[in-house]
Write an enzyme that holds these catalytic residues in place. Structure first.
Site, mmCIF file in Angstrom:
data_model
loop_
_atom_site.group_PDB
_atom_site.id
_atom_site.type_symbol
_atom_site.label_atom_id
_atom_site.label_comp_id
_atom_site.label_asym_id
_atom_site.label_seq_id
_atom_site.Cartn_x
_atom_site.Cartn_y
_atom_site.Cartn_z
ATOM 1 N N LYS A 1 0.846 -1.142 -0.036
ATOM 2 C CA LYS A 1 0.034 -0.094 -0.011
ATOM 3 C C LYS A 1 0.882 1.238 -0.053
ATOM 4 C CE LYS A 1 -4.195 -2.079 2.360
ATOM 5 N NZ LYS A 1 -5.139 -1.646 3.474
ATOM 6 N N ASP A 60 -9.494 3.131 2.433
ATOM 7 C CA ASP A 60 -9.727 2.389 3.938
ATOM 8 C C ASP A 60 -10.287 3.517 4.642
ATOM 9 O OD1 ASP A 60 -8.630 -0.035 3.372
ATOM 10 O OD2 ASP A 60 -6.668 0.586 3.704
#
Ligand code: ATR
Length: 275
Positions: free
Chosen positions: A66, A101
């Site tokens: 990420k 997220d």
């Protein structure tokens, strides 16, 4: 032509994203498929460039890629601030990175706690997940306390927020929780196979808290059981965040309304099957 989406990560075999997105594509009658691709850190740049060349429509990015993935995309402002992305959209012809997220967790919290502005939030953890959640909460005007085992890491995160402080886990947490409206576990504590672990027990909580655990294996963590024992009414498990981050990616890619219930059912069924 069939559109191709996927998740890249390492390991990635246990990701619930394929089951969740394929259920959503089917529900919306879209000619699309979502696959899991195991990609090592060394191959990340090639994988993103290759996906673009192959005409792949969108990707999710998961552990441990990420942060690194940020260097291969044009990232949206908050994602850049967070320092991590979990979604890439190729529809403009170049890879654009997002962090859903944070978007997903904010939606969960708004639904459960209402207005975020002015709320006191105690968040456990200072890793990628904690970062994404706290940047969005900070942007919404919450007062964030970052509590982390490694206090320096908490201090580093808090220093990047506009209205936040940092504590270690060695302080009197009950006092801190008394002054909080929302408590979030953004650590891996309580995750399978350590189901009995929790950083907070019932005697430390008050019934007016909102308690949110990002862990979804098990779906009801020890923390959430303790919250129930404390009389907490607003309790949210990690499935919701998983579904909402997926829903936000789905919307970015397809501009269609994500079928949230179908996505949640697909994830819940898969979790029950494998537990
Ligand atoms: P992620 O990107 O999923 O958030 P991470 O960056 O590895 O993963 O962060 C994991 C978080 O869980 C960290 O905040 C970690 O605390 P440290 O920064 O002190 O390592 C926290 N964590 C993991 N295991 C823990 C434990 N047993 N007790 C307390 N905190 C724990």
């Amino acid at each position: 032509m069939k559109k191709i989406y996927g998740v890249i990560g390492d390991p990635v075999a246990h990701s619930l994203s394929p089951v969740m997105h394929n259920a959503a594509f089917e529900k919306r009658g879209m000619d699309a498929v979502y696959l899991a691709f195991r990609v090592s850190m060394d191959e990340l740049g090639d994988a993103i460039r290759g996906a673009k060349s192959l005409g792949i429509s969108g990707l999710n990015v998961t552990i441990p890629l990420k942060e690194q993935a940020l260097f291969f995309v044009d990232a949206e402002k908050v994602a850049k601030k967070i320092g991590a992305i979990n979604t890439i959209d190729f529809s403009s012809g170049r890879p654009v990175g997002y962090n859903t997220d944070g978007i997903g967790s904010l939606r969960v919290l708004k639904e459960t706690a209402g207005e975020i502005k002015g709320k006191s939030v105690l968040i456990f953890g200072a890793g990628g997940a904690a970062k994404a959640i706290s940047f969005y909460l900070d942007t919404e005007g919450a007062k964030v306390t970052v509590a982390n085992r490694t206090k320096e890491r908490a201090a580093r995160l808090a220093s990047k927020l506009s209205n936040a402080d940092a504590i270690g886990l060695d302080v009197e947490l009950k006092e801190r929780i008394k002054d909080s409206d929302i408590l979030i576990n953004a650590t891996s504590v309580g995750m399978h196979p350590h189901e009995n672990a929790t950083l907070v027990t019932a005697d430390m909580m008050h019934p007016d808290l909102v308690v949110f655990d990002i862990v979804y294996t098990p779906m009801e963590t020890r923390l959430l059981k303790e919250a129930t024992r404390a009389g907490v009414k607003k309790i949210v498990n990690g499935v919701k965040m998983l579904v909402y981050q997926g829903a936000a990616s789905f919307q970015i890619w397809t501009h269609e309304e994500p079928p949230i219930e179908v996505m949640e059912e697909a994830v819940t069924d898969a979790l029950i099957r494998t537990s």
